[in-house]
Design an enzyme around this catalytic site. Structure first.
Site, PDB file in Angstrom:
ATOM      1  N   ARG A  56       0.679  -1.156  -0.011  1.00 28.34           N
ATOM      2  CA  ARG A  56      -0.069   0.097   0.034  1.00 28.34           C
ATOM      3  C   ARG A  56       1.081   1.285  -0.021  1.00 28.34           C
ATOM      4  NH1 ARG A  56      -3.681   2.510   4.698  1.00 28.34           N
ATOM      5  NH2 ARG A  56      -4.867   4.070   3.199  1.00 28.34           N
ATOM      6  N   HIS A 185      -5.313  -6.448  -2.767  1.00 26.56           N
ATOM      7  CA  HIS A 185      -6.120  -6.626  -1.606  1.00 26.56           C
ATOM      8  C   HIS A 185      -6.138  -7.904  -1.021  1.00 26.56           C
ATOM      9  CE1 HIS A 185      -7.869  -2.116  -2.133  1.00 26.56           C
ATOM     10  NE2 HIS A 185      -6.672  -2.399  -1.786  1.00 26.56           N
TER      11      HIS A 185
HETATM   12  C1  HEM Z   1      -9.105   2.115  -6.420  1.00 28.82           C
HETATM   13  C2  HEM Z   1      -8.004   1.703  -5.854  1.00 28.82           C
HETATM   14  C3  HEM Z   1      -7.814   1.405  -4.443  1.00 28.82           C
HETATM   15  C4  HEM Z   1      -8.520   1.848  -3.398  1.00 28.82           C
HETATM   16  C5  HEM Z   1      -9.802   2.703  -3.205  1.00 28.82           C
HETATM   17  C6  HEM Z   1      -7.919   1.247  -2.230  1.00 28.82           C
HETATM   18  C7  HEM Z   1      -8.203   1.286  -0.784  1.00 28.82           C
HETATM   19  C8  HEM Z   1      -7.676   0.976   0.193  1.00 28.82           C
HETATM   20  C9  HEM Z   1      -8.382   1.138   1.648  1.00 28.82           C
HETATM   21  C10 HEM Z   1      -9.428   2.112   1.883  1.00 28.82           C
HETATM   22  C11 HEM Z   1      -7.682   0.122   2.383  1.00 28.82           C
HETATM   23  C12 HEM Z   1      -7.310   0.001   3.921  1.00 28.82           C
HETATM   24  C13 HEM Z   1      -6.443   0.858   4.554  1.00 28.82           C
HETATM   25  C14 HEM Z   1      -6.610   0.706   6.054  1.00 28.82           C
HETATM   26  O1  HEM Z   1      -7.763   0.431   6.570  1.00 28.82           O
HETATM   27  O2  HEM Z   1      -5.485   0.852   6.723  1.00 28.82           O
HETATM   28  C15 HEM Z   1      -6.463  -0.394   1.432  1.00 28.82           C
HETATM   29  C16 HEM Z   1      -5.565  -1.171   2.186  1.00 28.82           C
HETATM   30  C17 HEM Z   1      -4.904  -1.810   1.327  1.00 28.82           C
HETATM   31  N1  HEM Z   1      -4.329  -1.666  -0.263  1.00 28.82           N
HETATM   32 FE1  HEM Z   1      -5.593  -0.445  -1.460  1.00 28.82          FE
HETATM   33  N2  HEM Z   1      -6.707   0.667  -2.502  1.00 28.82           N
HETATM   34  C18 HEM Z   1      -6.809   0.813  -3.872  1.00 28.82           C
HETATM   35  C19 HEM Z   1      -5.778   0.319  -4.782  1.00 28.82           C
HETATM   36  C20 HEM Z   1      -4.685  -0.564  -4.344  1.00 28.82           C
HETATM   37  C21 HEM Z   1      -3.503  -0.725  -4.968  1.00 28.82           C
HETATM   38  C22 HEM Z   1      -3.451  -0.210  -6.518  1.00 28.82           C
HETATM   39  C23 HEM Z   1      -2.407  -1.353  -4.064  1.00 28.82           C
HETATM   40  C24 HEM Z   1      -1.422  -1.959  -4.514  1.00 28.82           C
HETATM   41  C25 HEM Z   1      -0.819  -2.341  -5.510  1.00 28.82           C
HETATM   42  C26 HEM Z   1      -3.414  -1.718  -2.942  1.00 28.82           C
HETATM   43  C27 HEM Z   1      -2.672  -2.001  -1.693  1.00 28.82           C
HETATM   44  C28 HEM Z   1      -3.457  -2.113  -0.401  1.00 28.82           C
HETATM   45  C29 HEM Z   1      -2.906  -2.855   0.586  1.00 28.82           C
HETATM   46  C30 HEM Z   1      -1.695  -4.090   0.352  1.00 28.82           C
HETATM   47  C31 HEM Z   1      -3.660  -2.786   1.620  1.00 28.82           C
HETATM   48  C32 HEM Z   1      -3.740  -3.575   3.252  1.00 28.82           C
HETATM   49  C33 HEM Z   1      -2.994  -2.472   3.740  1.00 28.82           C
HETATM   50  C34 HEM Z   1      -2.443  -2.825   5.243  1.00 28.82           C
HETATM   51  O3  HEM Z   1      -2.505  -4.143   5.341  1.00 28.82           O
HETATM   52  O4  HEM Z   1      -1.843  -1.983   6.124  1.00 28.82           O
HETATM   53  N3  HEM Z   1      -4.472  -0.779  -2.899  1.00 28.82           N
HETATM   54  N4  HEM Z   1      -6.617   0.114   0.286  1.00 28.82           N
END
Ligand code: HEM
Ligand SMILES: *[C@@H]1O[C@H](CO)[C@@H](O)[C@H](O)[C@H]1NC(C)=O
Ligand SMILES: *[C@@H]1O[C@H](CO)[C@@H](O)[C@H](O)[C@H]1NC(C)=O
Ligand SMILES: *[C@@H]1O[C@H](CO)[C@@H](O)[C@H](O)[C@H]1NC(C)=O
Ligand SMILES: CC(=O)N[C@H]1CO[C@H](CO)[C@@H](O)[C@@H]1O
Length: 313
Positions: A56, A185
């Site tokens: 992220r 995700h």
């Molecule tokens: C439309 C695109 C995206 C949206 C709206 C989005 C939104 C989110 C949100 C709201 C979270 C939760 C964060 C939290 O509560 O700490 C999250 C977590 C995460 N996102 Fe996305 N995301 C998007 C695209 C991506 C992309 C492109 C990647 C990586 C290539 C990604 C990787 C991650 C990962 C790995 C997590 C887990 C984070 C953690 O464990 O701390 N996301 N995302």
């Protein structure tokens, strides 16, 4: 060889006119990639969830001003940085980057950029979590600007597929690449504030609803739930199977499986782990090339959290 071909291909993409290359530090800091990997491995052994944090972080770094480590800058007393924007709330893993940077400064001072550390550490953590292994072109330099307002490009979790796609096409990505990248995700957490408002969404499996409601009402400060409810800490294609079963946690995730434009891609990745993996490698390498600084642009930061020459603001 393989990456020469990929990089040549990138030359046709306007914002990615770059000549990053695999092994950029092979003579200036031959142990650079080993040093990063060892730090990531040590941290992963303690906490397998770091893969989610690093992926992220890499996404938020690259989509905002390009992959220039602008996300790592700490706010100063006078001026706030990207990290302090609402969208960045809960980005994590900063200490892992700091630890790798300390090791690299000892081995070869002022040589390896913080932006490259993020890309390398993400790559290593994906492999450790069971995902694909891939080469990362390096040679990025660190940016000199970090502003909270720049994060407005990041789509919110309540976006529809077409809203999210606007941000991705603006950055040079196709729908296929967006669906692929959201496959990240498959690991990591989301906090209740990002999905609580859809706990009455009819497009959520009732047993997941019950579970998430319990988590979010369970007390504590903004509790969190796994994004992939099957293999939560494994980098695989189960995320796509989960959203086909209406077990997506974020609204955008569930929409991928419902929107006619993306549903077919979801079904195909759900049924074919190998095609997800190869698509992911291409898309994440491409993401890592967004708006990179090279040559004499930017700087190699001494400390990933502060500009070498403090901004006058
Ligand atoms: C439309 C695109 C995206 C949206 C709206 C989005 C939104 C989110 C949100 C709201 C979270 C939760 C964060 C939290 O509560 O700490 C999250 C977590 C995460 N996102 Fe996305 N995301 C998007 C695209 C991506 C992309 C492109 C990647 C990586 C290539 C990604 C990787 C991650 C990962 C790995 C997590 C887990 C984070 C953690 O464990 O701390 N996301 N995302
Ligand atoms: C904040 O700004 C003031 C003047 O505007 C300056 O004197 C001071 O050094 C700055 N402090 C920091 C921490 O940047
Ligand atoms: C502070 O403000 C300037 C704009 O005035 C900006 O370019 C700079 O990157 C900001 N951020 C930090 C953390 O200094
Ligand atoms: C969960 O993942 C495992 C391992 O990949 C798989 O065999 C199983 O079918 C999945 N379960 C569901 C409900 O999708
Ligand atoms: C506005 C806001 O909530 N900013 C957060 C951004 O991220 C940092 C560090 O991850 C938090 O400390 C801030 O509170």
């Amino acid at each position: 060889m393989k990456f020469t071909i990929i990089l040549t291909f990138f030359f046709v993409i306007p914002f990615a006119l770059c000549d990053l290359k695999v092994g950029f530090y092979s003579s200036s800091c031959p142990r650079a990639e080993d040093i990063v990997r060892q730090v990531v491995q040590r941290n992963f052994n303690r906490d397998r969830s770091i893969t989610g944090g690093l992926l992220r972080m890499h996404f938020h770094d690259c989509f905002v001003r390009g992959c220039d480590a602008s996300i790592l800058i700490d706010s100063t007393r006078n001026n706030s940085s990207e990290k302090d924007a609402g969208a960045n709330q809960t980005v994590r893993g900063f200490e892992i980057i700091d630890e790798a940077k300390r090791g690299l400064e000892k081995a070869c001072a002022a040589t390896v950029s913080c932006a490259d550390i993020i890309a390398l550490a993400t790559r290593d953590s994906v492999a450790m979590a069971g995902g694909p292994r891939y080469s990362v072109p390096t040679g990025r330099r660190d940016g000199l600007i970090s502003n909270p307002s720049d994060t407005s490009i990041l789509p919110g979790p309540g976006s529809t597929v077409s809203q999210a796609l606007q941000a991705f096409t603006q950055t040079g990505f196709t729908l296929n690449e967006m669906v692929t990248l959201l496959g990240a995700h498959t690991v990591g957490f989301a906090h209740c504030n990002f999905f609580q408002s859809r706990l009455n969404d009819p497009n959520m499996d009732p047993s997941l609803r019950a579970k998430l409601t319990q988590i979010c009402n369970g007390g504590g400060n903004n509790p969190k739930a796994f994004l992939d409810q099957n293999t939560s800490l494994v980098f695989d294609n189960q995320f796509y199977n989960q959203i086909l079963l209406k077990r997506g946690v974020l609204f955008i995730d569930q929409q991928l499986a419902l929107d006619p434009s993306s549903k077919g891609l979801v079904t195909s990745f759900a049924g074919n782990a190998a095609s997800f993996q190869s698509s992911f490698v291409n898309a994440i390498v491409k993401m890592g090339n967004i708006g990179v600084l090279e040559g004499n642009n930017g700087e190699i930061r001494n400390n990933c959290r502060v500009f070498n020459t403090p901004s006058k603001a």
